[in-house]
Design an enzyme around this catalytic site. Structure first.
Site, mmCIF file in Angstrom:
data_model
loop_
_atom_site.group_PDB
_atom_site.id
_atom_site.type_symbol
_atom_site.label_atom_id
_atom_site.label_comp_id
_atom_site.label_asym_id
_atom_site.label_seq_id
_atom_site.Cartn_x
_atom_site.Cartn_y
_atom_site.Cartn_z
ATOM 1 N N HIS B 326 0.864 -1.182 0.000
ATOM 2 C CA HIS B 326 0.000 0.000 0.000
ATOM 3 C C HIS B 326 0.895 1.224 0.000
ATOM 4 O O HIS B 326 1.830 1.307 0.790
ATOM 5 C CB HIS B 326 -0.900 -0.005 1.232
ATOM 6 C CG HIS B 326 -2.002 0.997 1.156
ATOM 7 N ND1 HIS B 326 -1.781 2.341 1.333
ATOM 8 C CD2 HIS B 326 -3.323 0.870 0.906
ATOM 9 C CE1 HIS B 326 -2.939 2.980 1.178
ATOM 10 N NE2 HIS B 326 -3.882 2.115 0.930
ATOM 11 N N ARG B 346 -6.335 10.443 -0.229
ATOM 12 C CA ARG B 346 -6.010 10.960 -1.559
ATOM 13 C C ARG B 346 -7.267 11.132 -2.398
ATOM 14 O O ARG B 346 -7.364 12.045 -3.203
ATOM 15 C CB ARG B 346 -5.004 10.025 -2.246
ATOM 16 C CG ARG B 346 -3.586 10.188 -1.685
ATOM 17 C CD ARG B 346 -2.643 9.116 -2.204
ATOM 18 N NE ARG B 346 -2.942 7.815 -1.616
ATOM 19 C CZ ARG B 346 -2.940 6.667 -2.278
ATOM 20 N NH1 ARG B 346 -2.649 6.648 -3.550
ATOM 21 N NH2 ARG B 346 -3.237 5.543 -1.660
#
Lengths: 257, 555
Positions: B326, B346
């Site tokens: 990740h 994000r």
């Protein structure tokens, strides 16, 4: 800046260069551990291997509630072992499980009313509003507030107030009225999610389209495509703009919706 | 432990570039994404999966010759905990219709569907019911529910994100069932983030062409797990859950059908024989193998048990060499290292920045590409921050979120993350976070078809322990959808198989001797005993003092 040294692999705790060790007392027994570690990593550093008392190791599963006192301080403190940083001379014990009564119910049959909750958990009225539950919560959930909301019949408010609950059981362990707060909250949140929060109409329409077989042909066609064909349409697909409100934008190509 | 004065100085550089970046974001301007060709270059150079070091070929079993990470190879080429000749299989301790191994999102969904079909279920699990990666998934769950979207685009994003290496029938099953799974969860009483009229709030994520990410705060997986577990507890007359009792071997019958498993009570160290007409493996991922020493986001029990047990009965794997890193694991403070910072940060518009506060990548590339870009910025461009404990970090500019969506958005959309950092004196609505890639997801695993069948009759599998759905790279929100969709399918398929009539013959563990002979024939004499069940985090100093264990091992 210089390139970092290899400092740690995986979760194995390390004593960073220049770091101090401090004494902690695990169930009354003294261990020297590096400062800045969490209780969980400090205990592993000391040589403990968890079976109970460790789960996600990320503060969300409720497996590692820990109760502690600091030397010379009358207060009881509560935290998650995976999230709480060790302090010098803390005396700690984990409470990986605490028995609590849970009522069995049928989510399809039960009515989304406070009366139904009260009937399953009549002990809720044994609450004396002492607030020990909220003080014991490692997630800072206002437990007493949601219990009061349930008593007053405001299930929606209780669902929202209890949302961060990780069901570790610390509230129940401290309750004078012997309530299983977190089980009651779970029931209330499901009632809220199923019956009180408005349902998603666009979802129901999509379910009907899927069940009518509308997409079966499209998905079969995609499964037969070559890598090159897929890559071509993948590159050409339109991206929904970030800032437009949901349900207002439509792509130019609507043939596969 | 808030930021050190040196780090606070560096944060000023992030603050200096922020107003201009926010203005650009408001105009809908993004840092340009990479082309497919550019993606291939950065992956090849910087993603751990693409490097030869630390990987080797399997020497035994159905996937002999397959090159996998060293840590994976070690458990695949392992010996059994059991000495089968000492086990009496003629008197099972448990007898049930369906035995489910693993009690996370996949196992529990399978249990609910199997009981819907009127069958009896035993669910055996290593830790507590719900101690699983499902519980930890934060950001959301994919399903094409909006009008501008459809299963067609879900399929396309998924297979494109997986670099077209995915198993097509599994992708089609996922895209098809995803909205059905959401409707099932809604009917069970799961709370979703919704607009006042009930419309599911949906967002973009890395690799999406439509806003398809539904969520429940930033604890979507925990909310799913709480609801499923609560429902399973309401059915305790039909589902009996055995906690701290993982399976260590699969049992077959003399005709080669799956017939149960050997369970191990970790608290009393007793083994039990569980006979079942069908078995569902839903044991989850392998983050706790700590491939290449990377930190992990995974829960404590993620040691790949299901793949190991299946391998010994001749079930091979799909996409096993591929691991997901990740892009945004916590790099600071040290206490949180490796923990996940959801991609939703994000998705809500936060930029990824280097030590000078400059953007260097599109923040929502597919995860492997995004990870490779961060590793590149640290190792090649040499513009990462180095933390006081010597770890690399890049800034994730979370304060942008409130500037883009209004004051209070961080607290509302990311409550668990906010609390987690607040505990260490960092207010992520005001200060950025330091991140670096972390070991997140086992992309490959047990080979199944869209009905969750393996090559062994009566043996089913679902969720992270399986392979093929995500190809070599998984998109956000497809893992939660994976466990629900395929957990449900596994429960339905196993129930159909059992209802069709299953006659079990004599039980056998002969496959263990056969596999161990294969190890010997391949000259493997130093194999470990697996499933390993739990990782060992003792320090070298402590291990060296465990003299009695050292003596036992040498004998």
């Amino acid at each position: 800046m210089s390139a970092p040294k290899q400092v740690a692999t995986g979760d194995r705790a390390i004593l960073p260069e220049g770091a101090k060790t401090i004494p902690i007392y695990v169930m009354g027994k003294r261990y020297e551990v590096p400062e800045t570690l969490t209780i969980m990593k400090a205990m592993e550093f000391a040589g403990f291997k968890f079976l109970r008392g460790a789960g996600c190791r990320g503060g969300i599963c409720g497996a590692c509630p820990t109760v502690y006192r600091k030397e010379g301080d009358y207060k009881l403190y509560f935290g998650l072992a995976c999230q709480t940083v060790v302090e010098p001379n803390m005396y700690l014990a984990q409470i990986p499980f605490y028995p609590a009564n849970r009522a069995v119910y049928d989510i399809e049959q039960i009515e989304p009313l406070a009366d139904a909750v009260h009937a399953l958990y009549p002990e809720i009225f044994r609450c004396v509003a002492c607030n020990n539950c909220s003080k014991a919560c490692p997630m800072k959930v206002e437990v007493l507030d949601y219990i009061s909301a349930i008593k007053q019949g405001d299930l929606a408010r209780a669902a929202k107030l209890s949302f961060d609950c990780i069901q570790c059981g610390m509230c129940a362990s401290r309750c004078m009225g012997e309530l299983p707060q977190y089980h009651i909250a779970q029931l209330v949140r499901r009632l809220y999610g199923k019956y009180i929060q408005p349902g998603a109409e666009h979802l129901q329409k999509r379910v009907a389209q899927i069940e009518s077989g509308k997409y079966d042909g499209m998905l079969a066609e995609l499964q037969k495509m070559s890598h090159a064909e897929l890559e071509k349409i993948y590159k050409e697909r339109e991206r929904e703009p970030d800032m437009v409100p949901l349900g207002t934008w439509m792509p130019k190509d609507v043939s596969h919706l | 432990m808030s930021y050190t004065p040196q780090m606070q100085e560096l944060i000023k550089k992030v603050e200096a570039t922020r107003p201009e970046r926010v203005a650009r974001a408001k105009r809908g301007e993004n840092f340009p994404a990479l082309s497919l060709e550019e993606r291939a270059v950065v992956l090849g150079k910087f993603h751990p999966d693409y490097q030869e070091e630390g990987r080797r070929a399997l020497r035994v079993g159905p996937d002999k010759g397959l090159v996998v990470p060293e840590e994976v190879a070690k458990v695949m080429e392992s010996r059994s905990m059991l000495r089968p000749e000492k086990i009496d299989l003629s008197k099972p301790d448990y007898d049930t219709d369906i035995l489910i191994l693993g009690a996370g999102g996949g196992g529990t969904s399978a249990a609910l569907m199997a009981t819907d079909a009127g069958l009896k279920v035993i669910m055996a699990t290593k830790l507590r019911h719900g101690d699983a990666n499902t519980m930890m998934a934060e950001g959301g769950i994919q399903a094409a529910t909006q009008e501008c979207d459809s299963p067609y685009y879900h399929y396309m994003d998924t297979i494109g994100g997986g670099h077209f290496t995915n198993q097509p029938d599994l992708v089609a099953a996922l895209a098809h069932d995803a909205p059905l799974s959401i409707a099932w969860l809604e009917a069970l009483g799961m709370i979703f983030n919704k607009k006042p009229d009930g419309r599911l709030d949906s967002r973009h994520f890395g690799g999406s062409c439509r806003k398809r990410m539904q969520s429940s705060g930033d604890m979507t997986g925990a909310e799913i797990m709480r609801v499923l577990r609560d429902e399973a507890r309401n059915r305790r007359d039909r589902i009996s859950t055995l906690e701290f009792t993982p399976a260590v071997e699969i049992i077959l019958d003399e005709s080669g059908k799956c017939a149960g498993a050997v369970l191990y009570n970790m608290e009393t160290r007793e083994f039990f024989i569980a006979r079942a007409k069908a078995v569902v493996i839903a044991t989850g991922g392998n983050g706790r193998l700590h491939i290449k020493g990377f930190a992990t986001t995974n829960h404590y029990g993620a040691t790949m048990d299901g793949v190991v047990m299946c391998y010994r009965v001749g079930v091979g794997t799909t996409c096993l060499p591929s691991t997901q890193y990740h892009p945004t694991g916590v790099a600071y403070p040290e206490q949180n290292v490796g923990l996940l910072i959801t991609e939703k940060v994000r998705g809500l518009g936060a930029h990824v920045l280097n030590i000078d506060g400059e953007q260097f990548c599109f923040p929502l590339e597919p995860r492997d590409v995004e990870s490779a870009e961060l590793i590149k910025e640290a190792l090649e461009v040499n513009k990462a921050v180095v933390t006081p404990t010597g770890r690399y970090g890049l800034w994730l500019d979370s304060p942008m979120i409130d500037l883009l969506h209004g004051e209070g958005t961080v607290r509302k959309e990311l409550p668990a993350k906010f609390i987690q950092f607040e505990r260490h004196g960092i207010d992520i609505s005001k200060d950025p976070m330091l991140v670096y890639p972390t070991l997140h997801y086992q992309n490959g695993g047990i080979a199944i078809n869209a009905d969750c069948e393996t090559v062994v009759p009566g043996l089913y599998s679902a969720g992270e322990c399986t392979g093929g759905l995500h190809g070599e790279n998984r998109l956000m929100g497809n893992s939660l959808q994976d466990v629900i969709t395929f957990g449900r399918r596994a429960g339905i398929s196993a129930a159909k198989y059992v209802t069709g009539g299953v006659e079990l013959g004599k039980l056998t563990l002969d496959h263990i001797a056969k596999f161990e002979k294969e190890l010997v024939d391949a000259g493997i004499t130093d194999s470990i005993i697996a499933p390993i069940l739990l990782p060992d985090y003792s320090t070298d100093e402590v291990s060296a003092r465990r003299l009695a264990e050292a003596r036992q091992e040498s004998e």
